[in-house]
Write a protein that holds these residues in place. Structure first.
Motif, PDB file in Angstrom:
ATOM      1  N   ALA A 148      28.386  62.123  58.365  1.00 34.14           N
ATOM      2  CA  ALA A 148      28.124  61.033  57.908  1.00 34.14           C
ATOM      3  C   ALA A 148      29.637  60.534  57.357  1.00 34.14           C
ATOM      4  CB  ALA A 148      27.017  60.964  56.785  1.00 34.14           C
ATOM      5  N   LEU A 149      30.262  61.279  56.562  1.00 33.23           N
ATOM      6  CA  LEU A 149      31.448  60.854  56.022  1.00 33.23           C
ATOM      7  C   LEU A 149      32.402  60.241  57.122  1.00 33.23           C
ATOM      8  CD1 LEU A 149      32.361  63.573  53.488  1.00 33.23           C
ATOM      9  CD2 LEU A 149      32.095  60.991  52.872  1.00 33.23           C
ATOM     10  N   LEU A 150      32.460  60.889  58.330  1.00 36.19           N
ATOM     11  CA  LEU A 150      33.093  60.577  59.414  1.00 36.19           C
ATOM     12  C   LEU A 150      32.943  59.144  59.777  1.00 36.19           C
ATOM     13  CD1 LEU A 150      33.803  63.595  61.454  1.00 36.19           C
ATOM     14  CD2 LEU A 150      35.408  62.437  60.327  1.00 36.19           C
ATOM     15  N   ASN A 151      31.438  58.968  59.956  1.00 41.88           N
ATOM     16  CA  ASN A 151      30.780  57.634  60.360  1.00 41.88           C
ATOM     17  C   ASN A 151      31.303  56.626  59.576  1.00 41.88           C
ATOM     18  OD1 ASN A 151      29.816  58.737  62.932  1.00 41.88           O
ATOM     19  ND2 ASN A 151      27.794  59.113  61.732  1.00 41.88           N
ATOM     20  N   ARG A 152      31.295  57.185  58.014  1.00 45.72           N
ATOM     21  CA  ARG A 152      31.508  55.910  57.050  1.00 45.72           C
ATOM     22  C   ARG A 152      33.108  55.907  57.220  1.00 45.72           C
ATOM     23  NH1 ARG A 152      29.020  58.083  53.435  1.00 45.72           N
ATOM     24  NH2 ARG A 152      30.488  59.147  52.114  1.00 45.72           N
ATOM     25  N   ALA A 153      33.974  56.732  57.571  1.00 40.26           N
ATOM     26  CA  ALA A 153      35.479  56.490  57.569  1.00 40.26           C
ATOM     27  C   ALA A 153      35.699  55.592  58.703  1.00 40.26           C
ATOM     28  CB  ALA A 153      36.093  57.774  57.786  1.00 40.26           C
ATOM     29  N   GLY A 154      34.853  55.900  59.662  1.00 38.76           N
ATOM     30  CA  GLY A 154      35.416  54.813  60.899  1.00 38.76           C
ATOM     31  C   GLY A 154      35.058  53.501  60.774  1.00 38.76           C
ATOM     32  N   GLU A 155      33.865  53.347  59.951  1.00 37.83           N
ATOM     33  CA  GLU A 155      33.477  51.949  59.436  1.00 37.83           C
ATOM     34  C   GLU A 155      34.184  51.201  58.700  1.00 37.83           C
ATOM     35  OE1 GLU A 155      29.647  52.235  58.304  1.00 37.83           O
ATOM     36  OE2 GLU A 155      28.800  52.682  60.252  1.00 37.83           O
ATOM     37  N   ARG A 156      34.930  51.999  57.530  1.00 34.36           N
ATOM     38  CA  ARG A 156      35.659  51.517  56.567  1.00 34.36           C
ATOM     39  C   ARG A 156      37.108  51.646  56.618  1.00 34.36           C
ATOM     40  NH1 ARG A 156      33.274  54.160  51.115  1.00 34.36           N
ATOM     41  NH2 ARG A 156      35.157  52.694  50.090  1.00 34.36           N
ATOM     42  N   ILE A 157      37.875  52.478  57.253  1.00 35.52           N
ATOM     43  CA  ILE A 157      39.069  52.529  57.748  1.00 35.52           C
ATOM     44  C   ILE A 157      39.692  51.977  58.844  1.00 35.52           C
ATOM     45  CG2 ILE A 157      41.241  54.336  58.130  1.00 35.52           C
ATOM     46  CD1 ILE A 157      39.670  56.379  56.784  1.00 35.52           C
ATOM     47  N   GLY A 158      40.766  51.018  58.556  1.00 34.48           N
ATOM     48  CA  GLY A 158      41.268  50.303  59.674  1.00 34.48           C
ATOM     49  C   GLY A 158      40.554  48.983  59.677  1.00 34.48           C
ATOM     50  N   GLY A 159      39.912  48.263  58.907  1.00 34.57           N
ATOM     51  CA  GLY A 159      39.059  47.152  58.834  1.00 34.57           C
ATOM     52  C   GLY A 159      39.838  46.062  58.839  1.00 34.57           C
ATOM     53  N   SER A 160      41.253  46.128  58.396  1.00 34.70           N
ATOM     54  CA  SER A 160      42.271  45.095  58.260  1.00 34.70           C
ATOM     55  C   SER A 160      43.618  45.395  59.112  1.00 34.70           C
ATOM     56  CB  SER A 160      42.453  44.817  56.865  1.00 34.70           C
ATOM     57  OG  SER A 160      43.289  45.710  56.415  1.00 34.70           O
ATOM     58  N   LEU A 161      44.539  44.502  59.111  1.00 33.77           N
ATOM     59  CA  LEU A 161      45.701  44.744  59.739  1.00 33.77           C
ATOM     60  C   LEU A 161      46.719  44.578  58.512  1.00 33.77           C
ATOM     61  CD1 LEU A 161      45.621  42.916  63.167  1.00 33.77           C
ATOM     62  CD2 LEU A 161      45.554  45.353  62.803  1.00 33.77           C
ATOM     63  N   ASP A 162      46.321  45.441  57.548  1.00 31.41           N
ATOM     64  CA  ASP A 162      47.284  45.338  56.374  1.00 31.41           C
ATOM     65  C   ASP A 162      47.373  46.873  55.908  1.00 31.41           C
ATOM     66  OD1 ASP A 162      47.272  45.450  53.143  1.00 31.41           O
ATOM     67  OD2 ASP A 162      48.315  43.674  53.816  1.00 31.41           O
ATOM     68  N   VAL A 163      48.636  47.348  55.742  1.00 31.58           N
ATOM     69  CA  VAL A 163      49.020  48.534  55.669  1.00 31.58           C
ATOM     70  C   VAL A 163      48.761  49.032  54.370  1.00 31.58           C
ATOM     71  CG1 VAL A 163      51.104  50.076  55.359  1.00 31.58           C
ATOM     72  CG2 VAL A 163      51.044  48.452  56.902  1.00 31.58           C
ATOM     73  N   TRP A 164      48.718  48.216  53.096  1.00 25.28           N
ATOM     74  CA  TRP A 164      48.284  48.712  51.994  1.00 25.28           C
ATOM     75  C   TRP A 164      46.804  48.585  51.683  1.00 25.28           C
ATOM     76  CZ3 TRP A 164      51.881  49.691  48.032  1.00 25.28           C
ATOM     77  CH2 TRP A 164      53.258  49.292  48.306  1.00 25.28           C
ATOM     78  N   GLN A 165      46.174  47.880  52.401  1.00 27.12           N
ATOM     79  CA  GLN A 165      44.723  48.029  52.371  1.00 27.12           C
ATOM     80  C   GLN A 165      44.215  49.205  53.223  1.00 27.12           C
ATOM     81  OE1 GLN A 165      42.683  44.246  53.126  1.00 27.12           O
ATOM     82  NE2 GLN A 165      40.680  45.252  53.541  1.00 27.12           N
ATOM     83  N   THR A 166      44.746  49.453  54.186  1.00 28.75           N
ATOM     84  CA  THR A 166      44.367  50.601  55.070  1.00 28.75           C
ATOM     85  C   THR A 166      44.579  51.801  54.382  1.00 28.75           C
ATOM     86  OG1 THR A 166      44.982  49.417  57.266  1.00 28.75           O
ATOM     87  CG2 THR A 166      44.460  51.830  57.277  1.00 28.75           C
TER      88      THR A 166
END
Length: 839
Positions: free
Chosen positions: A257-275
């Motif tokens: 579940a954590l991996l799925n959530r990480a896939g949804e939440r990490i990399g949602g933008s093209l901003d280094v700080w936000q990622t």
């Protein structure tokens, strides 16, 4: 004789038909049917058995037993049938221990006969199986089993539950769950038990978490099933539950579940700080209590990281890019986001990171010399915060080191395990890929933005036709740099061209295409072409560019609006190629969308463009824009027009204020597409700055034209320009008289420069050339080019204008110097300033 699989009942139960006597008896106990199985079991043939009493065939093995006749009569008469054990003798006199079942056979509503099933116990496993099952449940099974009374106090439990909970059996019996294991979710578990006691409906797979006495440092997950215990009369005795430790499967599901959530939440933008912050957010609180993400400065600026192994000193070039804690405000963070990260130079963490390896410290000892000696202050702070377990994972992408993420625990959730490190590495791998993509995009975005800014006008040129202001907003980082542009181009005759365009697509290619189009517009504007001709030439150019493109990135398309405003006649000529129509606000208010012919976007080809000339009184406000201003995030065209109308409601307000009002009305912090806005408030050229004369087609009129020009210069206080102006007027008028046709006119305009124009009815324009030694003329335009700041020709439906501009600050010395320079380059003396000789 063994039974074939096809003859076995499901489960190979006690009454396998190949080993079972099946007998049909009537209500009086007489045998009416006898199977081969009955003959094999008891030895009596069917011909002998049928018609005899059942009690005779199943005679008791014990002679002292009660009468078989009476016993079987009771069994046959039992309502609902009978089942039990019976000891009988077969035909040979051998004792047989049988399992017997008597079933009533219904005929209508009354039982007409009885079906008797009998099987030898020695051939069935169930009697021994019951004891084996009980022994397994008590001592071998991994499933914990317990019985509780109606007060939910323990009355019995098996060995597995004793081992699982870590509490001895005597310490459980007579006590409730909460008294034995206070660390469990007692209230919810006992509430579930009471529900089962009250309703009798079993509860299956009920999960809860707890810390058993057998492993108090680690939280375990349990799956439990509850069912009610009843006596023969249905009275409630208590409850029984079976529990299984499912910690590993629970953790596996949690990690998934954590991996799925990480896939949804990490990399949602093209901003280094936000990622980087997304990586910290997704790991807290389910994996760690405190997470930090430190990146090389190259990641934050978009530069390429250095390849190969890293040195310990490289870690001191990292900066904190993200952090998160279960404590509000991140009190564990001794370094703020954006500050330089501090890693102890000799700590084992640093040594592992330089080798690209992850670090797992299940039991963190901050009193060790290699921790405390390097940074005792920080070690003391971490010790005070109670950190007991640590993981540090390097961020790597495409073989390059990008930074490091640290995961720490201080709550009593137990230390990190290798499975936690695997999960953290998976998080970091996903984040590293996204951060590297964001870095590469940041570099490309910065390059495209720099290119775009270098191609857009920095300052609007000086001109007297309109008061202008602009705003340009690049799109948000997700959409990328677009190809919107605008321009204000001074034209001859004090006119001005207002241009707004939009290139299809985003990125460097769109910015480069925008630069080519803007340069082409400026070149075409210098030719004084009409708006529809400018768009036609642009359309041809876009077609050529698209034809030369050899990749998908080379797809070219654009829209454009080109307008020319003349302050002398207060008129504006406009044409558009697939672009939104401009808005016009009158001097007294009232906003309207100008209805212009809609030409196709640039690059389609084959369709003509059409221009419209409109009167624009002085003080009119013209708003030119790209579609990013209208659409915004809501993609609402009508709503965008309404917002723009509202922002333009006060046409006499300062243009900068109006621009800010328009921009602030946009929905969202940043537009999804580039926004270009150009506002122009029209001016009228005062009559005292304009002088016109009709020139007769007679060579003697040249001198009069020079004198009229000189007198006008004296009235304007520009006598210092008299020499240059007379020479230019003389040449232009002479050429018109000699070579042109139709009425001839002379016009002088005082604006940012002095403009001299001669009009005629011919469409033939002169061209600049060097005169030969034997030529009597041909030097006039060469002289004009030397004296004038710029000169040219423009065409009208009635003919053409030949014009030249002189800077207002040019003095007599500059004119004399220019004349001397030109004279040195001529093969013969030029005509005198008042000679009136033709060029």
């Amino acid at each position: 004789m063994s039974a074939s699989p096809s003859n076995r009942l499901p489960g190979d139960g006690a009454f396998d038909l190949t080993r079972t006597a099946v007998v049909m008896a009537d209500r009086t106990g007489m045998v009416r049917g006898w199977t081969a199985g009955a003959e094999r079991l008891l030895g009596h043939p069917a011909s002998w058995a049928v018609g005899r009493p059942l009690a005779e065939l199943f005679a008791p093995a014990n002679p002292q037993a009660a009468s078989g006749q009476r016993v079987w009569a009771d069994r046959l008469a039992a309502e609902g049938g009978w089942s039990g054990l019976a000891a009988v003798r077969d035909r040979a006199g051998r004792r047989l221990d049988l399992e017997v079942r008597v079933l009533p056979v219904l005929a209508g509503r009354e039982p007409a006969a009885r079906l008797v099933l009998a099987s030898e116990m020695a051939r069935t496993p169930w009697s021994g199986a019951a004891r084996s099952l009980l022994n397994g449940i008590l001592g071998v099974s991994p499933i914990g089993v317990a019985m509780l009374d109606r007060e939910l106090r323990y009355v019995w439990l098996n060995d597995a539950l004793e081992r699982m909970g870590g509490t001895a059996r005597p310490d459980r019996l007579g006590r409730r769950l909460g008294e034995v294991l206070p660390g469990l979710a007692v209230e919810s578990v006992e509430a579930e038990m009471r529900r089962v006691l009250r309703t009798g409906v079993p509860s299956l797979g009920y999960e809860y978490l707890g810390r058993p006495e057998s492993d108090p440092q680690r939280e375990h997950a349990y799956s439990t099933s509850f069912f009610r215990l009843e006596d023969e009369s249905g009275g409630v005795l208590g409850i029984c539950y079976m529990v299984l430790d499912v910690t590993e499967s629970y953790r596996a599901r949690q990690r998934m579940a954590l991996l799925n959530r990480a896939g949804e939440r990490i990399g949602g933008s093209l901003d280094v700080w936000q990622t980087a912050q997304e990586l910290a957010d997704v790991a807290v609180p389910d994996l760690a209590d405190f997470v930090t993400v430190d990146l090389l400065e190259a990641m934050l600026t978009g530069e390429e990281p250095a390849p190969g192994p890293i040195e310990p000193a490289t870690l001191f070039t990292m900066r904190r890019a993200g952090q998160q804690s279960v404590r509000e405000g991140c009190p564990e963070a001794v370094i703020a986001v954006g500050e330089r990260a501090a890693y102890p130079p000799s700590a084992p963490v640093v040594l592992s990171l330089t080798e690209g390896e992850s670090v797992l410290v299940p039991a963190l000892d901050l009193d060790r010399a290699d921790w405390a000696a390097d940074d005792p202050v920080r070690a003391g702070q971490l010790r005070a915060l109670g950190f007991h377990s640590l993981m540090v994972v390097p961020l790597r992408a495409r073989g390059n080191f990008l930074g490091a993420a640290a995961f720490a625990r201080w709550r009593p959730t137990g230390p990190f395990h290798p499975d936690d490190l695997v999960l953290a590495e998976e998080f970091v791998t996903r984040a590293a890929s996204s951060i590297d993509n964001a870095r590469r995009y940041t570099r490309e975005h910065a390059a495209a933005l720099a290119l775009q800014r270098s191609l857009l006008p920095r300052d609007l040129p000086e001109q007297s036709a309109v008061e202008a202001a602009y705003r340009y907003l690049p799109a948000d980082s997700r959409s990328g740099v677009g190809g919107d542009w605008f321009d204000v181009i001074p034209l001859s005759g004090a006119r001005v061209a207002l241009v707004v365009g939009d290139v299809v697509g985003h990125g460097v290619h769109a910015a480069a295409t925008m630069g080519r189009l803007r340069a082409a517009v400026q070149a075409l504007a210098d030719l004084d072409l009409s708006p529809e001709e400018v768009l036609a030439h642009l359309d041809d150019m876009v077609n050529r560019v698209a034809h030369d493109a050899h990749s998908d990135d080379g797809v070219v398309g654009a829209t454009c609006l080109y307008a020319v405003y003349d302050p002398v006649g207060c008129s504006c000529t406009l044409a558009r190629a697939g672009h939104p129509a401009p808005l016009l606000v009158g001097p007294a208010g009232g906003c309207q969308v100008l209805e212009l012919p809609t030409g196709p976007p640039l690059g389609l080809g084959g369709m003509p463009f059409e221009s419209v000339e409109l009167p624009l009184p002085e003080g009119s406000l013209l708003a030119l824009y790209t579609n990013g201003l209208l659409l915004g995030k809501a993609l609402d065209l009508d709503g965008g027009i309404t917002r723009l109308r509202t922002a333009l409601s006060d046409p006499q307000a300062p243009l900068e204020e109006i621009c800010e009002r328009v921009v602030s009305s946009l929905p969202g912090a940043r537009p999804v597409d580039d926004v270009a806005l150009l506002l122009a408030r029209t001016r009228a050229l005062p009559q005292e700055q304009l002088a016109t004369w009709d020139i007769p087609a007679d060579p003697s009129a040249v001198g009069e034209a020079r004198r009229s020009a000189a007198d006008q210069l004296a009235r304007w206080g520009l006598t210092r320009l008299e020499f240059s102006t007379e020479l230019i007027v003389s040449e232009l008028v002479t050429n018109a008289i000699r070579h042109a046709s139709g009425p001839i006119g002379l016009r002088m305009i005082r604006a940012e420069s002095l403009i001299c124009e001669v009009s005629d009815g011919s469409s033939t324009a002169p061209h600049l050339r060097h005169a030969r030694t034997t030529d009597e003329g041909g030097r006039g335009l060469f002289l004009i080019a030397g004296y004038a700041r710029r000169w040219g020709a423009r065409y009208t439906p009635q003919g053409k204008f030949i014009w030249a501009e002189l800077p207002l600050d040019a003095g007599p010395d500059a004119a004399a110097e220019a004349f001397g320079t030109l004279a040195d380059g001529l093969d013969g003396p030029p005509p005198g300033p008042r000679s009136g000789a033709p060029a």
